[in-house]
Design a protein around this motif. Sequence first.
Motif, PDB file in Angstrom:
ATOM      1  N   VAL B 142      -7.446  -7.014  17.877  1.00 50.81           N
ATOM      2  CA  VAL B 142      -7.614  -8.341  17.189  1.00 50.81           C
ATOM      3  C   VAL B 142      -8.411  -7.887  15.735  1.00 50.81           C
TER       4      VAL B 142
ATOM      5  N   PHE C 168       4.186 -18.926  21.184  1.00 56.11           N
ATOM      6  CA  PHE C 168       2.595 -19.490  21.296  1.00 56.11           C
ATOM      7  C   PHE C 168       3.036 -20.672  21.886  1.00 56.11           C
ATOM      8  N   LEU C 171       3.348 -20.115  25.644  1.00 56.55           N
ATOM      9  CA  LEU C 171       2.106 -19.353  26.171  1.00 56.55           C
ATOM     10  C   LEU C 171       1.141 -20.691  26.500  1.00 56.55           C
ATOM     11  N   VAL C 172       1.036 -21.656  25.568  1.00 58.94           N
ATOM     12  CA  VAL C 172       0.053 -22.539  25.952  1.00 58.94           C
ATOM     13  C   VAL C 172       0.589 -23.619  27.056  1.00 58.94           C
ATOM     14  N   VAL C 176      -1.083 -23.861  30.668  1.00 58.56           N
ATOM     15  CA  VAL C 176      -1.459 -25.033  31.426  1.00 58.56           C
ATOM     16  C   VAL C 176      -0.941 -25.227  32.740  1.00 58.56           C
TER      17      VAL C 176
ATOM     18  N   ALA D  23      -6.262 -27.921  23.740  1.00 56.80           N
ATOM     19  CA  ALA D  23      -5.063 -27.068  23.889  1.00 56.80           C
ATOM     20  C   ALA D  23      -3.632 -28.010  23.332  1.00 56.80           C
ATOM     21  N   LEU D  29      -4.087 -23.294  15.918  1.00 52.32           N
ATOM     22  CA  LEU D  29      -3.831 -22.371  16.849  1.00 52.32           C
ATOM     23  C   LEU D  29      -5.055 -21.924  17.581  1.00 52.32           C
ATOM     24  N   LYS D  32      -6.817 -24.340  19.935  1.00 45.07           N
ATOM     25  CA  LYS D  32      -5.759 -24.298  20.940  1.00 45.07           C
ATOM     26  C   LYS D  32      -6.236 -23.378  21.962  1.00 45.07           C
ATOM     27  N   VAL D  33      -6.610 -22.104  21.496  1.00 46.60           N
ATOM     28  CA  VAL D  33      -6.625 -20.918  22.412  1.00 46.60           C
ATOM     29  C   VAL D  33      -8.241 -21.224  23.063  1.00 46.60           C
ATOM     30  N   ALA D  92      -2.586 -14.462  23.462  1.00 43.90           N
ATOM     31  CA  ALA D  92      -2.543 -15.448  22.405  1.00 43.90           C
ATOM     32  C   ALA D  92      -3.082 -15.326  21.120  1.00 43.90           C
ATOM     33  N   LEU D  93      -4.546 -14.468  21.479  1.00 40.26           N
ATOM     34  CA  LEU D  93      -4.787 -14.180  19.869  1.00 40.26           C
ATOM     35  C   LEU D  93      -3.898 -13.251  19.302  1.00 40.26           C
ATOM     36  N   VAL D  96      -1.528 -15.216  17.660  1.00 41.97           N
ATOM     37  CA  VAL D  96      -2.122 -15.927  16.419  1.00 41.97           C
ATOM     38  C   VAL D  96      -2.095 -15.039  15.222  1.00 41.97           C
TER      39      VAL D  96
END
Lengths: 492, 148, 511, 121
Positions: B142, C168, C171-172, C176, D23, D29, D32-33, D92-93, D96
């Motif tokens: 990150v 992505f 993933l969301v 969920v 989300a 995005l 959303k995370v 997720a990150l 992104v």
Amino acid sequence: MSPLLLALALPVAVAVAVVLLGERRRDAREAASLLGALALAWVVLGTLLPDVLAGREHVLEGPALIDGLPLRFRADRLALVYAGVAAALWLPSALFAAGYMRGHHEGHQTRFFACFALSIASAMGIAFSDDLLTMFVFYEALTLATWPLVTHRGGPAAARAGRLYLGLLLATSMVLLLLAIAGAWVHSGPAGARSLAFVQGGFLGEAPPAARAALFALFVLGIGKAALMPFHFWLPAAMVAPAPVSALLHAVAVVKAGVFCVLKVAVCVFGLDVVAVGVGNGWLLGLAAATIVVGSLVAMTRDNLKERLAYSTVSQLAYVVLGAALGSPLGALGAALHIVMHAFGKITLFFCAGAIDVATGRTRVSELRGLGRRMPWTLGAFTLGALSIVGLPPLGGAWSKWYLGQATLASDHPWLLGVLLLSSLMNTGYLLSIPALAFFGAPREEPGAGPPVREAPLACVAALVLTGAGSVALFFGIDPLVAALRPAREAP
Amino acid sequence: MNAERRPLEEQVVVRKTAKLLIPFVVVFGVYMVTHGEIGPGGGFQGGVVIAAAYFLHALVHGLAEVQRVIPRRVTDALAALGVLLYAGVGVAALLRGGRFLEYAALGAPGDVVASRALGMTLVELGVGVTVAATMITIFNEVVDDGEH
Amino acid sequence: MSHPDVPALVVVVPLLTGLLTALALRGRWAWAAATLSSWLVLALVLDLALAVQHAPGGVVSYALGGWAPPVGIEYRVDRLNAFVLVVVAVMGAVVTPGARLGVEAAVPADRLHLFWGVWQLCQVGLLGITITGDAFNVYVLLEIGSLTTYTLVAMGKHRDRRALTAAFQYLVMGTVGASFLLVGIGYLLQVTGTLNMADMAARLLEPETARASGRTIRAAFSLIAAGVCLKMALFPAHTWLPGAYAHAPAPVSALLASTATKVGVYVAIRFLYGIFGRELSFERLPTGPLLLVCAAVAILAGSLLACRQRDLKRLLAWSSVAQIGYMALGVGLASKAGLAGALLHLLQHALVKGALFLAVGALVWRLGAARTDDLGGLGRRMPWTAGVLTLGMLGLVGVPGTAGFVSKWYLVTAALEQGLWPVAVVVLVGSLLAAAYALKVIEPLWAAPEDLPPPAGAAAWGGRESPFSSLVLPGLVLSALSLGLGLGLGGPAQGLALAAAEDLVPARGGP
Amino acid sequence: MEWLRLVPYWVYVALMMIGLYGAIARGNLVKKVIGLGLFQTGIFIFYISLAVVDGGTAPIAREGWEGPYTSPLPHVLILTAIVVSVSTMAVALALVIEVQRAYGTVEADELAALDAEGTEA
């Protein structure tokens, strides 16, 4: 090897041989087709037919596609009507195709002959199937095997025709017919005791009448190959294919498969008695009658020879459906006979159309004026075929129409005889006018025309003379055929 | 990036506090990892704590410095090694005739308590190594913008 | 008799080899390890399936760590998950060897070992979900499977950046869904005090449990149903699927399409029938009609949208949406025949979609893309690939002689048995729509090459078939399996599916 | 004071709903995370609330204490779930970041517009 297995395997073997030999050894390839056809005719007509007439049974059980529902085959009299026609006509078709495809310089000939043989194999499967599922499997196989033939020429027109062909046939069979078969299975008995095996007299006796009526409608409409209106469009569209394919579609395998299935379903799924007392068969008779008349009417308006013949087929096939829908043994007999007679008559007509195309490149009726003197054999055979379709003696077609006419008179709907007669009248108009024009019309001299027209290649002419003569022979040899088919109705 | 970090490193209080804190954080993390078998703690928590020491170091001295001390290759490998240790304990139990992860089969036969302690400690160690290495990898991914 | 530790090894082997791959191997060696491990897993799973056939009660149980269930985590293999395990293992064993070239084309060389490591961990997740008898374990392994899947999908970024957005979105939605599942499992834990699925089912059957916690059970049911629908991409929760399958590297699509959603269907069956029980799920709650409606829309809309696609991968992805509809439909019919149909469809669709995506991968490898416009005359130039595509498409249609026909037969008869003829019509109309999009692929393939413009990438390509043994053969193997199933050689598979369905929906008296 | 015992559940539901909204409905995005994170945190609170036993202490074996203990099982479970959640966040990150590199934006509508361009091209 049992003759039944041989009859099923021979055409497949031919297809394999054709692919292996390929374009480089084209003579050997065509010889394989011809020899295979000859062998099949011998197996079906020379071995199975006498055996079955003598009362010997031939059955075969294949692998079970679905648990508890193996592929089942049986050679009985009705099966041999269709199998015999297909086997007998493969030989002239192969002969004709050899001449036509070379004379016309068609491409992909190996694929063509392989698919042709596979179509015959599927036809054998349909003919000898002993339960609904087996019939369905080969019915679909026939659709798929003939599709490359219909689209053979390539290009957008053929592709369109192919889509219509596949679309209509698959739509009817996969939605309506399969639904009907699944429904028949569910209604054939309680869970655990269900069956799809054909039974003389039908196996849906326990089903509620409403379900039976619905199933009957699904079956009849679902067998799209019978080309009953309104599901007939695929047949005229498919005329873009080469002439041997048209012969295959109209005479040897495809539409005959349709009407054969209708007949088989009427006899062996519902039982003629059930059909007669009504599974709502009034509408079916009406539909068949309408198809007969409308098909003929449309045929009269068409100038393209093959299209005219195609609508004639639509009309003539409805005779068979009519015979089956009458629900009487006499009707079934007439229907079975008509399968044979129409096959020989129509294949002759299509061979002639193909021969004319090869020899002159002409495809329209109006262009045939005066051609008779140049191509006497071809147009002579055409006359025979046309007479047989109209139903005049001394040609085979006379007998089937005779029995069908009798069956209508004996039924509750004698007005149907009027329909038959009206249609025959129209047949005369649109079919016999063609040889009349060819023989008696003044030849149209075109300035700057090429070399004088000559007969088509020998293979073509030989084939069409053979089938034309077959129509005549069937008139005189009708007795054994009728005798063979009669007991079928008396069996319980 | 560096422009933002440098002032932090130049602040004596921060630097000295971090220097003082990091050893204790690591020791506490290791304590949690190894103590998990009998009390609160365990590989997950301990691993995160150890990783936190790494973060602190990175915050104060910059990513390049901390990556020089512990290269990314090492953390990548450690992440897989930890899980391997975990699975290896399971397989060792299998090989010694027990069920997968049956700690009782690990040590001397009969000494179930010691065997279980050994198995759990090893497993927690595996978890701790993996969690720490994974957290560090995430942090690197990150923060480490556009380096490859 | 099978070794008692086989159930654990099914998961442990790919776990160990996957980690070792990521740690120690490079490039082609990584792929070789993945292949070997997938074959080893297949051998183990087949051994396990045989053991289940002969085990008393048809159940093989394995207590992890020696802690007896219901306290410890139990691996529990009955006929249902033996069937699904075989599907997952077979697909892994065939797709992995066939994936090498496609993956090497999509992933940079210095990342290959990570890719193959993740690939194996994905299989760990999928196999684990299927084999475990512990509800919470299902969640954890589902997430392992999903996290690896997101990564694998995102690997398509080197060819097409849309893989990133697709991953992505996946993933969301996936997170969920999994979270819903987690909450639902929490409710069940609260009600029953156990996580062992068999134990849970037994306690849910106790009348006082139902009386005291009826509302909690219903809430758990809804949450789990929603979560599972998201995971198996059933309409209207399918939106993540087309993008993910279309933009992932083709071998990844082949693996996912043939296993990931299938495992989702398995989880649905396990929860609906195995834990809540048929009575609660279908007689006291209106699950059946809801599932049937969703399935019908999925079948019709999915097939229609597939007809409109020009990109082959996208076409296949939408077709997957429709095919999942068939499985959901079989599940929703709540009868033995319906469930058997769903399971057989699961098997046949795995084989067929795997073969199709592999064939598309072979096309992409040669042409750089696979669009229906580029297929003109390929039947001549790449006969094997075209043959696999044709057979696969016919299988999707459900032509008799392919396995698709068998499963559709079960579905149609199951619907008719209950008098639900509109459902049967939906199944059949769906086949017809499948025929429409199949024709879109088959027709240009076998049309004469001179009729159509040459494919876009044809210049660099030279008109040769893809490498046979590494790209074409796996697709052929899958096609042959599917054909064998369709031609009546699939007796054991049908038998196992029917037996599994019988276990879940015991035959009742009367029709 | 019955309602007080239910507070954790209200918090859990509220967190879940806020997170789910974030989300699904947020265009950015990263947001959303964050939404996903909230969503999952809600679930952790739910599990921890499950474990409560009246008068229970932390489940550590001590001399002279026979219980009750709070149930350790949900704690263990949620620890695993937290790890899963952290991994999800990480993936997720990472995604992104990759999206930002490839597209230059992390706004969903702009991404959709860019993707649509790509399809037409």
